[in-house]
Design an enzyme around this catalytic site. Sequence first.
Site, PDB file in Angstrom:
ATOM      1  N   HIS A   4      30.528 -14.925  -9.231  1.00 32.66           N
ATOM      2  CA  HIS A   4      30.853 -16.266  -8.704  1.00 32.66           C
ATOM      3  C   HIS A   4      32.361 -16.547  -8.809  1.00 32.66           C
ATOM      4  O   HIS A   4      32.777 -17.665  -9.102  1.00 32.66           O
ATOM      5  CB  HIS A   4      30.080 -17.365  -9.437  1.00 32.66           C
ATOM      6  CG  HIS A   4      28.597 -17.298  -9.256  1.00 32.66           C
ATOM      7  ND1 HIS A   4      27.920 -18.022  -8.303  1.00 32.66           N
ATOM      8  CD2 HIS A   4      27.644 -16.571  -9.904  1.00 32.66           C
ATOM      9  CE1 HIS A   4      26.622 -17.769  -8.370  1.00 32.66           C
ATOM     10  NE2 HIS A   4      26.423 -16.881  -9.335  1.00 32.66           N
ATOM     11  N   ASN A  18      21.464 -21.869  -7.562  1.00 31.67           N
ATOM     12  CA  ASN A  18      21.835 -21.041  -6.411  1.00 31.67           C
ATOM     13  C   ASN A  18      21.236 -21.637  -5.143  1.00 31.67           C
ATOM     14  O   ASN A  18      20.361 -22.501  -5.211  1.00 31.67           O
ATOM     15  CB  ASN A  18      21.308 -19.608  -6.574  1.00 31.67           C
ATOM     16  CG  ASN A  18      22.214 -18.760  -7.462  1.00 31.67           C
ATOM     17  OD1 ASN A  18      23.323 -19.156  -7.801  1.00 31.67           O
ATOM     18  ND2 ASN A  18      21.729 -17.587  -7.828  1.00 31.67           N
ATOM     19  N   HIS A  77      27.240 -24.081 -18.009  1.00 24.53           N
ATOM     20  CA  HIS A  77      26.367 -23.376 -18.945  1.00 24.53           C
ATOM     21  C   HIS A  77      24.972 -24.019 -18.901  1.00 24.53           C
ATOM     22  O   HIS A  77      24.848 -25.208 -19.203  1.00 24.53           O
ATOM     23  CB  HIS A  77      26.978 -23.493 -20.354  1.00 24.53           C
ATOM     24  CG  HIS A  77      26.154 -22.899 -21.451  1.00 24.53           C
ATOM     25  ND1 HIS A  77      25.157 -21.973 -21.225  1.00 24.53           N
ATOM     26  CD2 HIS A  77      26.180 -23.100 -22.794  1.00 24.53           C
ATOM     27  CE1 HIS A  77      24.608 -21.642 -22.382  1.00 24.53           C
ATOM     28  NE2 HIS A  77      25.205 -22.314 -23.339  1.00 24.53           N
TER      29      HIS A  77
HETATM   30 FE1  HDE Z   1      24.765 -16.889 -13.442  1.00 28.40          FE
HETATM   31  N1  HDE Z   1      26.479 -16.424 -14.431  1.00 28.40           N
HETATM   32  N2  HDE Z   1      23.774 -15.478 -14.465  1.00 28.40           N
HETATM   33  N3  HDE Z   1      23.070 -17.239 -12.343  1.00 28.40           N
HETATM   34  N4  HDE Z   1      25.722 -18.255 -12.361  1.00 28.40           N
HETATM   35  C1  HDE Z   1      27.679 -16.968 -14.224  1.00 28.40           C
HETATM   36  O1  HDE Z   1      29.106 -17.709 -15.944  1.00 28.40           O
HETATM   37  C2  HDE Z   1      24.223 -14.886 -15.583  1.00 28.40           C
HETATM   38  C3  HDE Z   1      21.856 -16.623 -12.499  1.00 28.40           C
HETATM   39  C4  HDE Z   1      25.185 -19.116 -11.456  1.00 28.40           C
HETATM   40  O2  HDE Z   1      30.660 -22.232 -10.577  1.00 28.40           O
HETATM   41  C5  HDE Z   1      28.700 -16.556 -15.256  1.00 28.40           C
HETATM   42  O3  HDE Z   1      30.839 -19.154 -16.013  1.00 28.40           O
HETATM   43  C6  HDE Z   1      23.205 -14.040 -16.144  1.00 28.40           C
HETATM   44  C7  HDE Z   1      20.834 -17.352 -11.827  1.00 28.40           C
HETATM   45  C8  HDE Z   1      26.227 -19.922 -10.866  1.00 28.40           C
HETATM   46  O4  HDE Z   1      31.400 -21.589 -12.520  1.00 28.40           O
HETATM   47  C9  HDE Z   1      27.899 -15.637 -16.183  1.00 28.40           C
HETATM   48  C10 HDE Z   1      22.137 -14.140 -15.279  1.00 28.40           C
HETATM   49  C11 HDE Z   1      21.468 -18.426 -11.244  1.00 28.40           C
HETATM   50  C12 HDE Z   1      27.404 -19.511 -11.467  1.00 28.40           C
HETATM   51  C13 HDE Z   1      26.522 -15.676 -15.555  1.00 28.40           C
HETATM   52  C14 HDE Z   1      22.497 -15.055 -14.247  1.00 28.40           C
HETATM   53  C15 HDE Z   1      22.852 -18.326 -11.570  1.00 28.40           C
HETATM   54  C16 HDE Z   1      27.064 -18.472 -12.411  1.00 28.40           C
HETATM   55  C17 HDE Z   1      29.986 -16.020 -14.692  1.00 28.40           C
HETATM   56  C18 HDE Z   1      20.814 -13.414 -15.341  1.00 28.40           C
HETATM   57  C19 HDE Z   1      20.855 -19.522 -10.361  1.00 28.40           C
HETATM   58  C20 HDE Z   1      28.801 -20.016 -11.197  1.00 28.40           C
HETATM   59  C21 HDE Z   1      30.984 -17.152 -14.778  1.00 28.40           C
HETATM   60  C22 HDE Z   1      20.104 -13.655 -16.472  1.00 28.40           C
HETATM   61  C23 HDE Z   1      19.845 -20.295 -10.986  1.00 28.40           C
HETATM   62  C24 HDE Z   1      29.150 -21.202 -12.044  1.00 28.40           C
HETATM   63  C25 HDE Z   1      30.345 -18.129 -15.609  1.00 28.40           C
HETATM   64  C26 HDE Z   1      30.517 -21.723 -11.682  1.00 28.40           C
HETATM   65  C27 HDE Z   1      27.983 -17.838 -13.242  1.00 28.40           C
HETATM   66  C28 HDE Z   1      25.487 -15.035 -16.104  1.00 28.40           C
HETATM   67  C29 HDE Z   1      21.628 -15.369 -13.158  1.00 28.40           C
HETATM   68  C30 HDE Z   1      23.806 -19.280 -11.097  1.00 28.40           C
HETATM   69  C31 HDE Z   1      28.433 -14.242 -16.359  1.00 28.40           C
HETATM   70  C32 HDE Z   1      23.327 -13.209 -17.383  1.00 28.40           C
HETATM   71  C33 HDE Z   1      19.348 -17.027 -11.792  1.00 28.40           C
HETATM   72  C34 HDE Z   1      26.052 -21.001  -9.804  1.00 28.40           C
HETATM   73  O5  HDE Z   1      27.835 -16.144 -17.473  1.00 28.40           O
END
Ligand code: HDE
Length: 675
Positions: free
Chosen positions: A69, A142, A333
């Site tokens: 992202h 998402n 978070h």
């Molecule tokens: Fe994320 N995801 N994600 N994700 N995600 C990040 O956190 C992660 C998942 C989503 O505009 C990271 O600050 C794991 C689902 C958005 O700053 C990180 C898993 C959904 C954004 C991270 C998922 C999301 C992130 C990277 C699987 C929808 C952007 C930067 C278990 C429900 C937020 C950050 C923004 C961002 C981890 C799966 C949505 C790496 C481990 C499912 C919208 O922490």
Amino acid sequence: MDNKKQEQLNTFRTDDLAQAMTTNQGLKISEDEFSLKAGDRGPTLMEDFHFREKVTHFDHERIPERVVHARGFGAHGEFQVYKSMQEFTKAKFLQDPAMKTPVFVRFSTVIGFRGSADTVRDVRGMATKFYTEEGNYDLVNNNMGVFFIQDAIKFPDLIHANKPEPHNELPQATAAHDTFWDFIANNQETAHQVMWIMSDRGIPRSFRMMEGFSINTFRFINAEGIAHFVRFHWKPLLGVHSLVWDEAQKISGKDPDFHRRDLFEAIECGNYPEWEFGVQLIKEEDEFNFDFDILDPTKVWPEEEIPVNIIGKMTLNRNVDNFFAETEQAAFHPGHVVPGIDFSNDPLLQGRLFSYLDTQLIRLGGPNFHEIPINKPIAAVHNNQRDGYHRQMINRGNVSYHKNSLANNTPLPIAEAEGGYEHYQEKVEGQKVRARSESFNDHFSQAVMFWNSMSAPEKTHIINAFSFEVGKVKSKSVKQQDIEMFANVSGELATKVAENIGVNPPQNQTEPKLTKVSPALSQENTIKKLDTLKIAVILADGFQGNIIETLALLRSKKLDIEIISDKLGMVKGTDNRELEVQHTFLTVSSVLFDAVLAVGGSNLNQKFDQDATNFVKEAFMHYKPIGAIYAGEKWLQENNLTNGIGVVVNSNNRKFTGQFLDSISAHRHWDRKVY
Ligand code: HDE
């Protein structure tokens, strides 16, 4: 309450215009163009502290981009609940319809680097920070209803496979390469999400026209401690709309900032985007009453079975003042919750609860990122956490521990009844195992449901998307594995794609027998509005003057009318009235507009004729509404562009404007023959 976040941000804002320039220590500076030298042709001196401070700061301007992202765009707004949700949750911001809660939303693509294009085929993020009186609540959604994997431990694998390949860092911002499709075929829980991403949802028309899904299952807890499982939804009031793939690819070159520009401009001119907030609720005792596991993030809760209750509305009404300070430093978070909102055992969610805090530490350089203005809650913060990089808070006194007597045992944890957060006391017991629940093992039924729910044009788009993406894969074996995998979704899909990409038809020729559909999944059934659609009006000198009244009428329907000609400046009509040209055929292209109105003029030269024809031809190929009137009609006729569904022609017809509006309100005319 509603102005509190704004007031807080104001205290951090500066307006540097017309101020004396200073160093970061506040020293006024007399010269900023020449470094300090020994003689005007001599060496620069170490003692030039201003030069060193300025360049050092510049050298350190970048922070690590988000690992996923990375490319995003944010805006401020407010949220209001329509009715009290007291029956289900005690969350304060969901109680009082009169209460406005400030929000900040960041939209993003997942895979591309920070400088990548907006309109790539990808999942989009839609993360919302609610600045509530009880602390910040982050809803990190998402634009698709499901996720690729069922356990967070596989997230690094998924992302490694999807990001550019490590040996040559190719390709940028796309899943169309070997490692992604190899991962898919060898991790078949991905089937359902792949169907979403290959569908039109993967190439949204605008952030303003995307749905948001929590995917993960959370819990609502009311004041009596009664819990409901909940999934959250954002429903855009403009409906859910998409680009076509050829258009999306061209926009990546013509305007890589297409989505951020669209959002920024909409807010700047007062077309505030709005989303309704929806919740799907399931009673605790109904947890096992469905033909899928409600904790499985690769499954939707079909909206026809578990209705989405619309409970509030969010409006984005203010652009950020500074992209880096606000959008780039925003830290979301899923673990930032408030009383009344709790977690489920969804194994993806459980892993996310670790990852987001961890990622902020590396990205924002330490544990004090909550003090950055965009992340700072409006609720007061009191605890015994101290020090660390970039600490802003100046804690007084000698006590930084609990329990204590020297500070009257403050700060003091408080009881749930007084607003203290207490976790839902779910009963949990089991062996310690590395395993997946049997109930998570059906990877295809809902992928089939998704396919079954698509309209005919949507199915064609999916077949084309697969053919493009898997067609880019070099390994024949991977291609074949993907064909075999998606034969479990549809024989028609797998066979047509196999044909297009030059591999064998699937071995498994038995068509899945599942017939379940969920009409909510098809964009065919979305709301279609005229509001804020962009209409390109092609004009030349000598245009028929009364088009000015037609344009005024179109504007009154909230359409965004922009005038295009062969050069910038003014164009003159037959009645000597003038219109200003906003773009030329060089600066824009039809892919940046939702519809075209060909008006022309009396002075068309051959070059104009050719450029304008190409412009309309492309819109025609993308199924867009087209109107041709006055001189425009003749020139379109000469180029065989008037025979097509959704092309409105007839200058003498008084109903022209109404018919053109009808054509626009269809958004796209999929039945048009374009080849
Ligand atoms: Fe994320 N995801 N994600 N994700 N995600 C990040 O956190 C992660 C998942 C989503 O505009 C990271 O600050 C794991 C689902 C958005 O700053 C990180 C898993 C959904 C954004 C991270 C998922 C999301 C992130 C990277 C699987 C929808 C952007 C930067 C278990 C429900 C937020 C950050 C923004 C961002 C981890 C799966 C949505 C790496 C481990 C499912 C919208 O922490």
